[in-house]
Design a protein around this motif. Structure first.
Motif, mmCIF file in Angstrom:
data_model
loop_
_atom_site.group_PDB
_atom_site.id
_atom_site.type_symbol
_atom_site.label_atom_id
_atom_site.label_comp_id
_atom_site.label_asym_id
_atom_site.label_seq_id
_atom_site.Cartn_x
_atom_site.Cartn_y
_atom_site.Cartn_z
ATOM 1 N N ASN A 87 0.804 -1.218 0.000
ATOM 2 C CA ASN A 87 0.000 0.000 0.000
ATOM 3 C C ASN A 87 0.833 1.263 0.000
ATOM 4 O O ASN A 87 0.397 2.298 -0.510
ATOM 5 N N THR A 88 2.036 1.197 0.560
ATOM 6 C CA THR A 88 2.827 2.415 0.759
ATOM 7 C C THR A 88 4.145 2.458 -0.001
ATOM 8 O O THR A 88 4.715 3.537 -0.171
ATOM 9 N N ASP A 89 4.654 1.308 -0.453
ATOM 10 C CA ASP A 89 6.023 1.283 -0.967
ATOM 11 C C ASP A 89 6.194 0.553 -2.301
ATOM 12 O O ASP A 89 7.319 0.189 -2.648
ATOM 13 N N GLU A 90 5.112 0.348 -3.037
ATOM 14 C CA GLU A 90 5.274 -0.383 -4.299
ATOM 15 C C GLU A 90 4.769 0.420 -5.493
ATOM 16 O O GLU A 90 4.480 -0.145 -6.554
ATOM 17 N N CYS A 91 4.665 1.730 -5.327
ATOM 18 C CA CYS A 91 4.441 2.658 -6.433
ATOM 19 C C CYS A 91 3.225 2.286 -7.294
ATOM 20 O O CYS A 91 3.218 2.481 -8.499
#
Length: 345
Positions: A87-91
């Motif tokens: 949700n936050t770190d896979e662009c």
């Protein structure tokens, strides 16, 4: 001394040796038709006590995004913790590879989802309502982004809620080994026996050069994955070099030894730092990540002395240990932190 992530560490010698051996083995069938890739599937199936369908890939983001794409349609909702890596770190990779599925992030202490909140969310999700994205999958992170771990019972409780809505369960296991050795259970007990259908089995953070495996415990869910992997550019022609890493990783318990060391170094560092006046752990240390609140002069002093880590929130910093973290470096950081603390009093 770099404690920003376990990604900063090198590759374990056993894995590098396996790559050299694979390179010296002569001409080998390509695109995964090689003996090493077949052996990895056999080893993972034996390890998890179940015939599994296994796909090596090179990155955790590919493993997660492609796995979720096999589970969720473009109009689907994928439920995750609000801090989940997907949700936050896979662009936006999961959204792209699913063709537009919506990630629905939910809160939870210590990086964990709870059955009650998941159930309440699904009850209001608009199942069958054409105006709403439709519940499609649940994804859990093990160990979590807060460095905590889900127990088998906690996973089973969440999976039971998911099953009530016909949702398959995916696990992002980038630090699966660290969670497993902390809990002391079997790989099967921590996955399919608790209700996990698909596992992104991580190795890169724990001593591999670049290797992950997507493991399907329900073969019928894997039907489209081979095509998705190829279309995404993750079907390596020289697949044996990914498989060689995974094969060495799983030989003679190497993956567990490396994870135990990383966890032990985190325990050692956490114990030393929490003795400093004003220090407070934000979350329990259950894998190889530490989130700790330290006095600002101590943080700034450590940075000036060459220690690197992430400032997380205010005076909370994140420290990550790895398979090759040295006890001497841990002890040196603790001693420096104590010295800096004493200088402020």
């Amino acid at each position: 001394m770099n404690f920003t992530s376990d990604n900063v560490s090198g590759a374990a010698p056993e894995i590098l040796e396996a790559l050299i051996a694979a390179s010296s083995s002569g001409p080998t069938p390509s695109y995964g038709a090689d003996p090493l890739t077949a052996r990895v599937t056999e080893k993972i199936s034996a390890l998890f006590e179940r015939d599994a369908v296994v796909f090596p890939v090179a990155t955790g983001s590919a493993a997660n995004a492609l796995a979720l794409a096999t589970l969720a349609p473009p109009y689907g909702a994928i439920y995750c913790h609000e801090m989940a890596h997907v949700n936050t770190d896979e662009c936006g990779a999961p959204e792209m590879f699913t063709g537009g599925a919506k990630l629905v992030g939910l809160p939870g202490a210590g990086g964990k989802l709870t059955p009650g909140l998941l159930r309440a969310t699904l009850e209001k999700a608009g199942v069958g309502v054409v105006h709403s994205v439709q519940p499609a999958a649940l994804t859990l992170t093990q160990a979590t982004e807060s460095g905590t771990v889900y127990t088998p019972d906690e996973i089973a409780a969440l999976a039971e809620v998911a099953r009530g809505y016909d949702l398959p369960v995916h696990m992002d296991g980038a630090r699966f080994a660290n969670a497993l050795v902390r809990l002391g259970c079997s790989p099967a007990e921590l996955t399919w026996k608790a209700g996990v259908d698909v596992l992104s089995f991580g190795a890169t953070k724990n001593g591999a050069l670049a290797a992950e495996a997507v493991v399907f415990f329900r073969p019928e869910l894997a039907e489209s994955f081979a095509f998705r992997r190829k279309r995404a550019g993750h079907l390596f022609s020289k697949m044996r070099f990914l498989s060689a890493q995974l094969d060495a990783y799983l030989t003679d318990g190497l993956w567990l030894r490396l994870a135990r060391h990383a966890n032990a170094m985190a325990d050692r560092l956490a114990e030393g730092l929490t003795a400093i006046p004003g220090a407070r752990l934000r979350d329990p240390v259950e894998a190889n990540e530490i989130f700790i609140d330290l006095p600002e002069p101590v943080i700034a002093g450590l940075e000036q002395r060459g220690y690197t880590f992430y400032r997380w929130d205010g005076t909370v910093i994140r420290l990550v240990t790895a398979w090759n973290t040295e006890a001497g470096d841990i002890d040196r950081m603790i001693a420096d932190a104590r010295e800096l603390s004493a200088a402020t009093r």
